[in-house]
Design a protein around this motif. Structure first.
Motif, PDB file in Angstrom:
ATOM      1  N   SER A 427       0.848  -1.201   0.000  1.00 40.43           N
ATOM      2  CA  SER A 427       0.000   0.000   0.000  1.00 40.43           C
ATOM      3  C   SER A 427       0.882   1.249   0.000  1.00 40.43           C
ATOM      4  N   GLY A 428       0.261   2.400  -0.202  1.00 41.28           N
ATOM      5  CA  GLY A 428       1.021   3.656  -0.217  1.00 41.28           C
ATOM      6  C   GLY A 428       1.760   3.902   1.079  1.00 41.28           C
ATOM      7  N   GLY A 429       1.100   3.651   2.207  1.00 38.59           N
ATOM      8  CA  GLY A 429       1.750   3.848   3.501  1.00 38.59           C
ATOM      9  C   GLY A 429       2.893   2.881   3.729  1.00 38.59           C
ATOM     10  N   GLN A 430       2.718   1.641   3.292  1.00 37.67           N
ATOM     11  CA  GLN A 430       3.789   0.657   3.436  1.00 37.67           C
ATOM     12  C   GLN A 430       4.991   1.030   2.576  1.00 37.67           C
ATOM     13  N   ARG A 431       4.744   1.561   1.381  1.00 38.71           N
ATOM     14  CA  ARG A 431       5.852   1.989   0.514  1.00 38.71           C
ATOM     15  C   ARG A 431       6.646   3.118   1.171  1.00 38.71           C
ATOM     16  N   GLN A 432       5.943   4.024   1.859  1.00 38.56           N
ATOM     17  CA  GLN A 432       6.666   5.113   2.510  1.00 38.56           C
ATOM     18  C   GLN A 432       7.529   4.584   3.639  1.00 38.56           C
ATOM     19  N   ARG A 433       7.073   3.567   4.324  1.00 34.67           N
ATOM     20  CA  ARG A 433       7.876   2.986   5.402  1.00 34.67           C
ATOM     21  C   ARG A 433       9.109   2.266   4.845  1.00 34.67           C
ATOM     22  N   ILE A 434       8.983   1.690   3.653  1.00 34.32           N
ATOM     23  CA  ILE A 434      10.155   1.112   2.994  1.00 34.32           C
ATOM     24  C   ILE A 434      11.175   2.210   2.719  1.00 34.32           C
ATOM     25  N   ALA A 435      10.687   3.374   2.259  1.00 31.84           N
ATOM     26  CA  ALA A 435      11.589   4.495   1.978  1.00 31.84           C
ATOM     27  C   ALA A 435      12.278   4.980   3.246  1.00 31.84           C
ATOM     28  N   ILE A 436      11.561   5.012   4.357  1.00 32.46           N
ATOM     29  CA  ILE A 436      12.160   5.422   5.631  1.00 32.46           C
ATOM     30  C   ILE A 436      13.222   4.408   6.064  1.00 32.46           C
ATOM     31  N   ALA A 437      12.908   3.123   5.917  1.00 31.84           N
ATOM     32  CA  ALA A 437      13.873   2.085   6.284  1.00 31.84           C
ATOM     33  C   ALA A 437      15.125   2.182   5.426  1.00 31.84           C
ATOM     34  N   ARG A 438      14.969   2.478   4.136  1.00 33.90           N
ATOM     35  CA  ARG A 438      16.124   2.620   3.243  1.00 33.90           C
ATOM     36  C   ARG A 438      17.050   3.740   3.715  1.00 33.90           C
ATOM     37  N   ALA A 439      16.464   4.833   4.202  1.00 37.74           N
ATOM     38  CA  ALA A 439      17.278   5.952   4.668  1.00 37.74           C
ATOM     39  C   ALA A 439      17.963   5.644   5.995  1.00 37.74           C
ATOM     40  N   LEU A 440      17.258   4.938   6.880  1.00 36.15           N
ATOM     41  CA  LEU A 440      17.788   4.700   8.223  1.00 36.15           C
ATOM     42  C   LEU A 440      18.817   3.587   8.274  1.00 36.15           C
ATOM     43  N   VAL A 441      18.809   2.685   7.286  1.00 42.49           N
ATOM     44  CA  VAL A 441      19.659   1.506   7.362  1.00 42.49           C
ATOM     45  C   VAL A 441      21.142   1.858   7.368  1.00 42.49           C
ATOM     46  N   LEU A 442      21.506   3.028   6.829  1.00 44.53           N
ATOM     47  CA  LEU A 442      22.907   3.452   6.793  1.00 44.53           C
ATOM     48  C   LEU A 442      23.319   4.237   8.033  1.00 44.53           C
ATOM     49  N   GLU A 443      22.377   4.398   8.982  1.00 42.55           N
ATOM     50  CA  GLU A 443      22.641   5.113  10.236  1.00 42.55           C
ATOM     51  C   GLU A 443      23.223   6.504   9.972  1.00 42.55           C
ATOM     52  N   PRO A 444      22.455   7.346   9.270  1.00 38.90           N
ATOM     53  CA  PRO A 444      22.960   8.686   8.936  1.00 38.90           C
ATOM     54  C   PRO A 444      22.997   9.601  10.160  1.00 38.90           C
ATOM     55  N   LYS A 445      23.739  10.695  10.025  1.00 38.49           N
ATOM     56  CA  LYS A 445      23.782  11.722  11.063  1.00 38.49           C
ATOM     57  C   LYS A 445      22.731  12.806  10.799  1.00 38.49           C
ATOM     58  N   PHE A 446      22.446  13.035   9.504  1.00 36.25           N
ATOM     59  CA  PHE A 446      21.511  14.086   9.098  1.00 36.25           C
ATOM     60  C   PHE A 446      20.493  13.480   8.138  1.00 36.25           C
ATOM     61  N   LEU A 447      19.212  13.702   8.431  1.00 35.75           N
ATOM     62  CA  LEU A 447      18.150  13.102   7.631  1.00 35.75           C
ATOM     63  C   LEU A 447      17.144  14.165   7.219  1.00 35.75           C
ATOM     64  N   VAL A 448      16.942  14.313   5.903  1.00 31.23           N
ATOM     65  CA  VAL A 448      15.908  15.195   5.377  1.00 31.23           C
ATOM     66  C   VAL A 448      14.646  14.364   5.184  1.00 31.23           C
ATOM     67  N   LEU A 449      13.579  14.756   5.851  1.00 31.96           N
ATOM     68  CA  LEU A 449      12.297  14.050   5.774  1.00 31.96           C
ATOM     69  C   LEU A 449      11.330  14.935   4.988  1.00 31.96           C
ATOM     70  N   ASP A 450      11.147  14.613   3.718  1.00 31.83           N
ATOM     71  CA  ASP A 450      10.320  15.435   2.823  1.00 31.83           C
ATOM     72  C   ASP A 450       8.911  14.863   2.789  1.00 31.83           C
ATOM     73  N   GLU A 451       8.029  15.410   3.615  1.00 28.10           N
ATOM     74  CA  GLU A 451       6.636  14.937   3.725  1.00 28.10           C
ATOM     75  C   GLU A 451       6.590  13.423   4.003  1.00 28.10           C
ATOM     76  N   PRO A 452       7.294  12.925   5.017  1.00 26.63           N
ATOM     77  CA  PRO A 452       7.377  11.465   5.203  1.00 26.63           C
ATOM     78  C   PRO A 452       6.086  10.831   5.685  1.00 26.63           C
ATOM     79  N   THR A 453       5.160  11.638   6.228  1.00 30.12           N
ATOM     80  CA  THR A 453       3.917  11.051   6.743  1.00 30.12           C
ATOM     81  C   THR A 453       2.707  11.398   5.891  1.00 30.12           C
ATOM     82  N   SER A 454       2.911  12.086   4.767  1.00 29.00           N
ATOM     83  CA  SER A 454       1.766  12.554   3.981  1.00 29.00           C
ATOM     84  C   SER A 454       0.972  11.407   3.383  1.00 29.00           C
TER      85      SER A 454
END
Length: 537
Positions: A427-454
């Protein structure tokens, strides 16, 4: 008084997807609904509950080679059954009698066609009349600035502008029924109020029936005559909107009504190191005219913006669509050319390129606004989430990489057993969570969240806000949180920057900006956001 006959009747709708040789997924289960002329029926529920599948069934837009309808399934427009109707019949129905606003405009719009051509395709008019109607529709949906940019392509528009183009296309032929699948997801609060008002005005003028699919219950209360609640493919409760909101019967409905982003961010250590620092950032796009492409002017998308974000701090960026929010985020990540100074962990990065810049990508990541267009349709969820690990942690074995992917999926409340599915199977919401997981998996220091909950329903929104807050505390992350949903910003942000036409019009601690905004523009944003909330309370 006798009720008018339904203009749309759904009876015993069952939809099953074949997901493998001997596997299937029952997405919609015995759904029955009625929609009458002039009324609005809201279909609500969490991501994956079957809302959009039901709507796409009405339009017969589900993939024919993998979709099975139950033998008793019936979808009647007036008296004509649409289940199994051929393309010839559906071409007379789609657009002419039933219009649809899709959830993800970037993937619904043709990237190779201008906005004028895409809207005009809906019209059976001569070119002169069609152009006049296109201009009229753009004016109706609040895109007056685009009347001079009819040759613009979807990628040249902001997320909110693309959504409004979709709305113009759906309304082009004044349909009898408008299916609105998350019609205001990508819109800022002021335009959201305008679009909802526009839809109500058109409904009153044309007697149009609206099937409204949304996760925003405040919009449901404002717009809907009746509401149907879906859970796991089935209708668990339906009735008059006021009755359902005032006295919900089902435990799932009660949980949905209680869900909203809550709490406040933890206080920031003012001695924490500065992770992202920017000074006098400018992003100007040239406007070329004439045969030789002479630069006639510039679009000042970001104009002299400065900011500082410390470890463990969230900077909220708010403003209307086209104000420069996403462009600013792209500039800081060196995804767009800009002028000014950009420092990551104290080191200048504005002039880096090639391998030097690529090595820093693990420390600065982004979650894009539109998850479907940002995920490769040819890669599984596991491959998408783990792709960055192959580049930045190449010594991991395949099993170790899979273990990290599984952990990342659990962090964003996704079932790791689904990691071998492809984006279109979520679903659309599940796809967004995949995108969040992709960003977090590298353990970044700075994260830009562009409408992550829309793209997320209200209950998942609250969970993601809690998740982001928890991750920030555990990993000491610096966030730039871009959103038009001021309720979410209020729950997450320590400081807020308000942008208008690329310029900072207000900047300060979040609590101060929300409680005592100083500029008229900020006051208008707050009124639009929290007046809607107040009406729904």
């Amino acid at each position: 008084m006798l009720q008018a006959a339904p203009i749309l009747t759904i009876q015993n709708l069952n939809v099953t997807f074949r997901t493998g040789k001997d596997q299937s997924f029952h997405a919609v289960k015995n759904v029955s609904l009625e929609l009458r002329k002039g009324e609005t029926l809201a279909l609500v529920g969490e991501s994956g509950s079957g809302k959009s599948v039901t709507a796409l069934s009405v339009m017969q837009l589900l993939p024919k080679n993998t979709t099975e309808y139950g033998q008793e399934s019936r979808i009647a427009y007036n008296t004509e059954n649409l289940v199994g109707a051929g393309d010839t019949v559906m071409r007379t129905v789609r657009g002419q009698h039933i219009g649809m606003i899709f959830q993800e405009p970037m993937t619904a719009l043709n990237p190779l066609h201008t906005i004028e051509k895409q809207i005009a395709e809906m019209l059976k008019m001569d070119p002169i009349a069609a152009k006049a109607r296109v201009l009229e529709l753009l004016h109706l949906v609040g895109l007056d600035k685009l009347t001079e940019r009819l040759g613009a392509y979807p990628h040249e528009l902001s997320g909110g502008q693309r959504q409004r183009v979709m709305i113009a296309m759906a309304l082009a032929n004044n349909p009898d029924i408008l299916i609105a699948d998350e019609p205001t997801t990508a819109l800022d609060v002021t335009v959201q109020a305008q679009i909802l008002e526009l839809m109500q005005e058109l409904q009153e003028k044309l007697g149009m029936a609206i099937l409204l699919i949304t996760h925003d219950l405040t919009i449901v209360r404002k717009m809907a005559t009746r509401v149907a609640v879906m859970q796991r493919g089935a209708i668990v409760e339906q009735g008059q909107t006021l009755d359902v909101f005032e006295a919900p019967q089902h435990s799932y409905t009660k949980r949905l009504l209680a869900a909203q982003p809550k709490g406040m961010p933890e206080a920031v250590n003012q001695n924490a190191p500065v992770v992202m620092e920017a000074a006098d950032i400018k992003v100007h796009f040239p406007i070329r005219k004439g045969f030789f492409g002479r630069v006639a002017n510039y679009v000042r998308a970001v104009d002299s913006v400065s900011l500082t974000i410390r470890a463990g701090e969230t900077l909220g960026i708010v403003g209307e669509s086209g104000s420069g929010k996403s462009t600013l985020g792209f500039a800081l990540l060196r995804l767009l050319a800009s002028t000014g100074t950009i420092k990551l962990n104290g080191a200048n990065i504005e002039n880096l390129s090639g391998k030097a810049l690529r090595d820093l990508r693990a420390d600065m990541q982004i979650v894009f606004q539109d998850p479907f267009s940002s995920l490769s349709p040819r890669m599984s969820a596991a491959d998408i989430i783990g792709e960055g690990l192959k580049i930045h942690r190449p010594k991991l074995s395949a099993q170790e990489r899979d273990d990290v992917v599984v952990a990342a999926m659990r962090d964003v409340q996704l079932d790791p057993e689904t990691r071998h599915r492809y984006p279109h199977e979520f679903s659309g919401g599940q796809r967004q969570r995949i995108a969040i997981a992709r960003a977090l998996v590298l353990e970044p220091k700075f994260l830009v969240l562009d409408e992550p909950t829309s793209a997320l329903d209200m209950s998942v929104q609250a969970e993601v806000v809690d998740l982001l807050r928890d991750l920030q505390q555990r990993r000491n992350l610096a966030y730039m949180f871009i959103s038009h949903d001021l309720r979410v910003v209020k729950a997450l942000a320590h400081h807020v920057i308000v942008l208008k036409d690329g310029k900072v019009v207000e900047h300060g601690p979040a609590q101060k900006v929300f409680s005592t905004p100083e500029t008229a523009y900020t006051k208008a944003l707050m009124a639009a956001a929290f007046d809607i909330t107040a009406k729904a309370a």
